[in-house]
Each structure stands twice: as C-alpha cells, then as structure tokens.
Design an enzyme around this catalytic site. Structure first.
Site, PDB file in Angstrom:
ATOM      1  N   ARG A 271      29.372  40.887 -22.764  1.00  0.00           N
ATOM      2  CA  ARG A 271      28.884  39.437 -22.448  1.00  0.00           C
ATOM      3  C   ARG A 271      27.719  38.961 -22.987  1.00  0.00           C
ATOM      4  O   ARG A 271      27.184  37.745 -23.219  1.00  0.00           O
ATOM      5  CB  ARG A 271      28.987  39.348 -20.796  1.00  0.00           C
ATOM      6  CG  ARG A 271      28.643  37.874 -20.673  1.00  0.00           C
ATOM      7  CD  ARG A 271      29.078  37.239 -19.199  1.00  0.00           C
ATOM      8  NE  ARG A 271      29.334  38.299 -18.057  1.00  0.00           N
ATOM      9  CZ  ARG A 271      28.418  38.768 -17.421  1.00  0.00           C
ATOM     10  NH1 ARG A 271      27.324  38.381 -17.269  1.00  0.00           N
ATOM     11  NH2 ARG A 271      29.142  39.859 -16.442  1.00  0.00           N
TER      12      ARG A 271
ATOM     13  N   TYR B 168      30.010  11.968 -27.787  1.00  0.00           N
ATOM     14  CA  TYR B 168      31.461  12.879 -27.367  1.00  0.00           C
ATOM     15  C   TYR B 168      31.683  12.513 -25.860  1.00  0.00           C
ATOM     16  O   TYR B 168      31.038  12.586 -25.320  1.00  0.00           O
ATOM     17  CB  TYR B 168      31.380  14.110 -28.032  1.00  0.00           C
ATOM     18  CG  TYR B 168      32.393  14.884 -27.620  1.00  0.00           C
ATOM     19  CD1 TYR B 168      33.701  14.651 -27.965  1.00  0.00           C
ATOM     20  CD2 TYR B 168      32.225  16.185 -26.863  1.00  0.00           C
ATOM     21  CE1 TYR B 168      34.895  15.426 -27.869  1.00  0.00           C
ATOM     22  CE2 TYR B 168      33.435  16.834 -26.521  1.00  0.00           C
ATOM     23  CZ  TYR B 168      34.694  16.617 -27.069  1.00  0.00           C
ATOM     24  OH  TYR B 168      35.792  17.246 -26.705  1.00  0.00           O
TER      25      TYR B 168
ATOM     26  N   ASP C 277      22.157  16.827 -31.179  1.00  0.00           N
ATOM     27  CA  ASP C 277      23.525  17.560 -31.449  1.00  0.00           C
ATOM     28  C   ASP C 277      23.699  17.171 -32.977  1.00  0.00           C
ATOM     29  O   ASP C 277      24.133  15.996 -33.023  1.00  0.00           O
ATOM     30  CB  ASP C 277      24.554  17.031 -30.369  1.00  0.00           C
ATOM     31  CG  ASP C 277      25.979  17.650 -30.655  1.00  0.00           C
ATOM     32  OD1 ASP C 277      26.490  17.923 -31.920  1.00  0.00           O
ATOM     33  OD2 ASP C 277      26.810  17.441 -29.868  1.00  0.00           O
TER      34      ASP C 277
ATOM     35  N   LYS D 203      33.586  22.703 -35.888  1.00  0.00           N
ATOM     36  CA  LYS D 203      33.744  21.549 -36.773  1.00  0.00           C
ATOM     37  C   LYS D 203      33.773  21.798 -38.385  1.00  0.00           C
ATOM     38  O   LYS D 203      34.296  22.867 -38.644  1.00  0.00           O
ATOM     39  CB  LYS D 203      33.122  20.203 -36.518  1.00  0.00           C
ATOM     40  CG  LYS D 203      33.409  19.661 -34.983  1.00  0.00           C
ATOM     41  CD  LYS D 203      34.799  19.426 -34.690  1.00  0.00           C
ATOM     42  CE  LYS D 203      35.116  19.143 -33.063  1.00  0.00           C
ATOM     43  NZ  LYS D 203      34.166  19.406 -32.058  1.00  0.00           N
TER      44      LYS D 203
HETATM   45  N1  PLP Z   1      29.513  17.539 -30.097  1.00  0.00           N
HETATM   46  C1  PLP Z   1      30.170  16.761 -30.652  1.00  0.00           C
HETATM   47  C2  PLP Z   1      29.257  15.538 -31.469  1.00  0.00           C
HETATM   48  C3  PLP Z   1      31.733  16.890 -30.900  1.00  0.00           C
HETATM   49  O1  PLP Z   1      32.347  15.643 -31.383  1.00  0.00           O
HETATM   50  C4  PLP Z   1      32.168  17.698 -29.920  1.00  0.00           C
HETATM   51  C5  PLP Z   1      33.564  17.912 -30.020  1.00  0.00           C
HETATM   52  O2  PLP Z   1      34.458  16.911 -30.613  1.00  0.00           O
HETATM   53  C6  PLP Z   1      31.621  18.701 -29.222  1.00  0.00           C
HETATM   54  C7  PLP Z   1      30.004  18.719 -29.243  1.00  0.00           C
HETATM   55  C8  PLP Z   1      32.196  19.666 -28.368  1.00  0.00           C
HETATM   56  O3  PLP Z   1      32.643  20.569 -29.068  1.00  0.00           O
HETATM   57  P1  PLP Z   1      33.673  21.729 -28.769  1.00  0.00           P
HETATM   58  O4  PLP Z   1      35.025  21.187 -29.016  1.00  0.00           O
HETATM   59  O5  PLP Z   1      33.559  22.978 -29.944  1.00  0.00           O
HETATM   60  O6  PLP Z   1      33.728  21.994 -27.572  1.00  0.00           O
END
Ligand code: PLP
Length: 360
Positions: free
Chosen positions: A25, A78, A151, A176
C-alpha cells in the site's frame, strides 16, 4: 549496498533516508518510477500517485483542510469534485466559497473574510475550459498563507507548468491525457516534499493505492504524451475554428479562440490548448442527440484526452440525473457537446463532424 541488519535498515527507512517497499500500500518500485517521471515533467520535488483522479482530490482536501476550515473553489468544475465538496466536506464542518474562475475580487474577499486553507481549481475547467490566472492568484493566496492547487488535467504538464507559475500543488487525473489510451485509471499530486508528504501520509492510511500494473501502463502511455498532445493541440485548434464558423453551431468554448473570455491569459500561461472543444449546437436536446448519433469516428463516453476521439452530451451523460432547471444553473444546456479529439487524421475527423452537422 553493504549488508546491514533488518532492524538497522528500518531505522534508516523511518528517518526517510531510504525508500522502503515493506508493504504494497505504501509503494512499489514501479509506482516510484511513475512518480519520478511526473515530478520531472512538472518540475516538482515530489509526486504521489493514487488509484484515480477523484481519489487524489478527496485525499488532498482531507489532508490539507482541517475540520471547520475553509476552502475556495470555482463554479465550473468536474461534477464529482463538486459533489464531494458540497456533500461530504460540510460533514467535517468545512465551508466553501465558490467563485467565477476570473473573479479575482471574489477570491480577495474570501481570503479577507475566512482563514482559507486551500484554493482548489481546475485550469482549464471542465467542461467550459475557463482559465484561472495562476501567477496572480498564487500571489494573492501566498500573502494569506493559503495553498493553491491547480487541477491541470485538461492542460497536461506539457501545455502548462502550474508549479513554475506559482501554484503549490498540481493535480492530474492520469486517466486522461497522461495514460492516453482510455484503458487505465489513476491520479497524482505534485509539489514540495513537505506538502506532498502530508498528503502521502493520509493516502497511506486511506489506501487508494495505484497497482503496479496500472503504473506500468501510465509509464508506457507517457512515452508518447508529447506526440499525442502535439497532435491534439493542433486538431483541437483547427476544429474549434471550423466549428465556430459553422452556421449550425451556436457557441464554441476553447481557450485558443479569441472569443474565449480568458484567451489572452491562456496564451500567456499555456503553450497549447489541448484536444477538448466544448460547443453548443444550434438546436435542442434532440437535434444534439441526432448530431452525436450521426458521428462515425468518436466513441460516446464520459472521458477525454486519449488516442480515440470521444464525444459527450453532458445533459444526457454526466448530468442526466438533474432536471433541466438544475442543469441550467451550471450552464449545462441540452445542446452542449464536449468533444475530445484524439489522434486520428484531422481530415477524417473534419469530414465526420461536417457530415454529422449536415445531418441535423
Ligand atoms: N479532474 C478533472 C478535471 C476531471 O475531468 C476528472 C474526471 O473526468 C477528474 C479530475 C477525476 O478523475 P478520475 O476519473 O481519474 O477519477
């Protein structure tokens, strides 16, 4: 390495003088390679990787905002991140100020009125690709001792260097662009050893570990990151212009276009604008469904950033459970489309989009 006793090794490890893999972990040689690669791309002292982007945001909030503390975030974001902020953080007495990404005055007054632990925002945001002036907001946050986390999932470390612009932390959904093949989930946070260690300590307790096979897929995917992003920047820009000029498209959201509210800022802090273009069809829910169903190349799915093009109509996918009036609060109208252009040939994508627009 000279042979040393187990007990002596444990002391060295406890003092952080040597990495140990004494339990899965806490890390593994493959996950450490991935962390080091991301640190190199971001210019960070340290990176922690986790099982998903959502896992990374959740651990970030829980590690850095104390019970009863205050968080600032932005309107466009998101949806699942917003859900966590709205529904879970209040259970720990954490309050939040939500500002427009360009409203620096609102950030200043939130910093004045509250003891803000963290300003967390996407840049560009999901799905409207709004941009936050990272240099400016980091200066404002730092005057008040507030941490800034960007982010940067939509930007990738290639199109935007958030830490160099002044952010304390940069978070990505690795799922992504970084993975790039729509076949693996992961998330990461990079920054100083001091702050990342604070996040890592909680992560080791919560246990959202990325397994080494997934880490390997990211390491492999990242070998082509620069080629994919180059192609996606180019296709994104060309498609955004084409869509904006099309009579059946009402509005296009893309930071590379002069019509975007933060275009000048995006040009200053980004070197490319990525493969995701959001736009509104000139029509209703059903016209937009017809457009999407007429497309032949993209998959209809919720993700973005990978080799294959993906198209999403948020009103019937990620926001389907909300009534139209609720969706409108977030400007998620029935005719909104989020199109993630992949690495397919540009002329093929152009022909596909044009024939689908002709069909409506
Ligand atoms: N941050 C952004 C800008 C996103 O668009 C997303 C998901 O689409 C996330 C975080 C979350 O990522 P994950 O799908 O890998 O949990």
């Amino acid at each position: 390495m000279p042979v040393i006793g187990v007990a002596k090794f444990l002391i060295i490890w406890q003092e952080n003088r040597q990495v140990s893999y004494e339990y899965g972990r806490y890390g593994n040689p493959t996950t450490v390679v991935l962390e080091e690669k991301i640190s190199a791309l971001e210019g960070a002292e340290s990176t922690v990787i986790m099982a998903s982007g959502m896992c990374a945001s959740v651990v970030l909030f829980m590690a850095l905002v104390p019970a009863g503390g205050h968080l600032v975030t932005t309107t466009d974001c998101y949806r699942k991140t917003r859900i966590f902020i709205e529904t879970f953080l209040p259970k720990m007495g954490i309050t939040t100020t939500v500002i427009d990404p360009a409203d620096v005055g609102a950030l200043e007054s939130a910093l004045e009125q509250h003891n803000v632990s963290l300003f967390f925002t996407e840049s560009p945001t999901n799905p409207f690709l709004r941009c936050v002036d990272i240099k400016l907001v980091s200066e404002l946050c730092h005057k008040k001792g507030t941490l800034l986390c960007i982010d940067g999932t939509f930007a990738t470390p290639l199109n935007q260097k958030a830490l160099a612009l002044g952010a304390d932390l940069i978070l990505h959904s690795l799922t992504k662009y970084m993975g790039g093949h729509h076949d693996v989930l992961g998330g990461c946070i990079s920054g100083s050893i001091k702050v990342v260690s604070q996040i890592r300590t909680l992560h080791h307790v919560l246990g959202g570990t990325l397994n080494p096979n997934a880490a390997y897929l990211f390491i492999r995917g990242m070998k082509t990151l620069h080629l994919r992003v180059q192609q996606q920047n180019s296709t994104g820009m060309r498609m955004a212009k084409l869509l904006e000029a099309h009579p059946k498209v009402k509005r296009v959201y893309y930071p590379g276009l002069p019509s975007h509210p933060e275009h000048e800022l995006a040009k200053r802090q980004m070197t490319g604008f990525g493969g995701v273009v959001s736009f509104e069809i000139d029509g209703d829910l059903h016209t937009t469904i017809k457009f999407i169903d007429s497309l032949k190349i993209p998959y209809i799915a919720a993700s973005f950033g990978g080799c294959e093009s993906i198209v999403d109509q948020p009103a019937i996918l990620s926001y389907w459970d909300l009534p139209q009036s609720e969706r409108a609060k977030y400007k998620i109208y029935d005719n909104l489309v989020r199109f993630s252009f992949g690495v397919e040939d540009f002329e093929d994508l152009k022909a596909d989009v044009l024939q689908a627009l002709e069909a409506i």
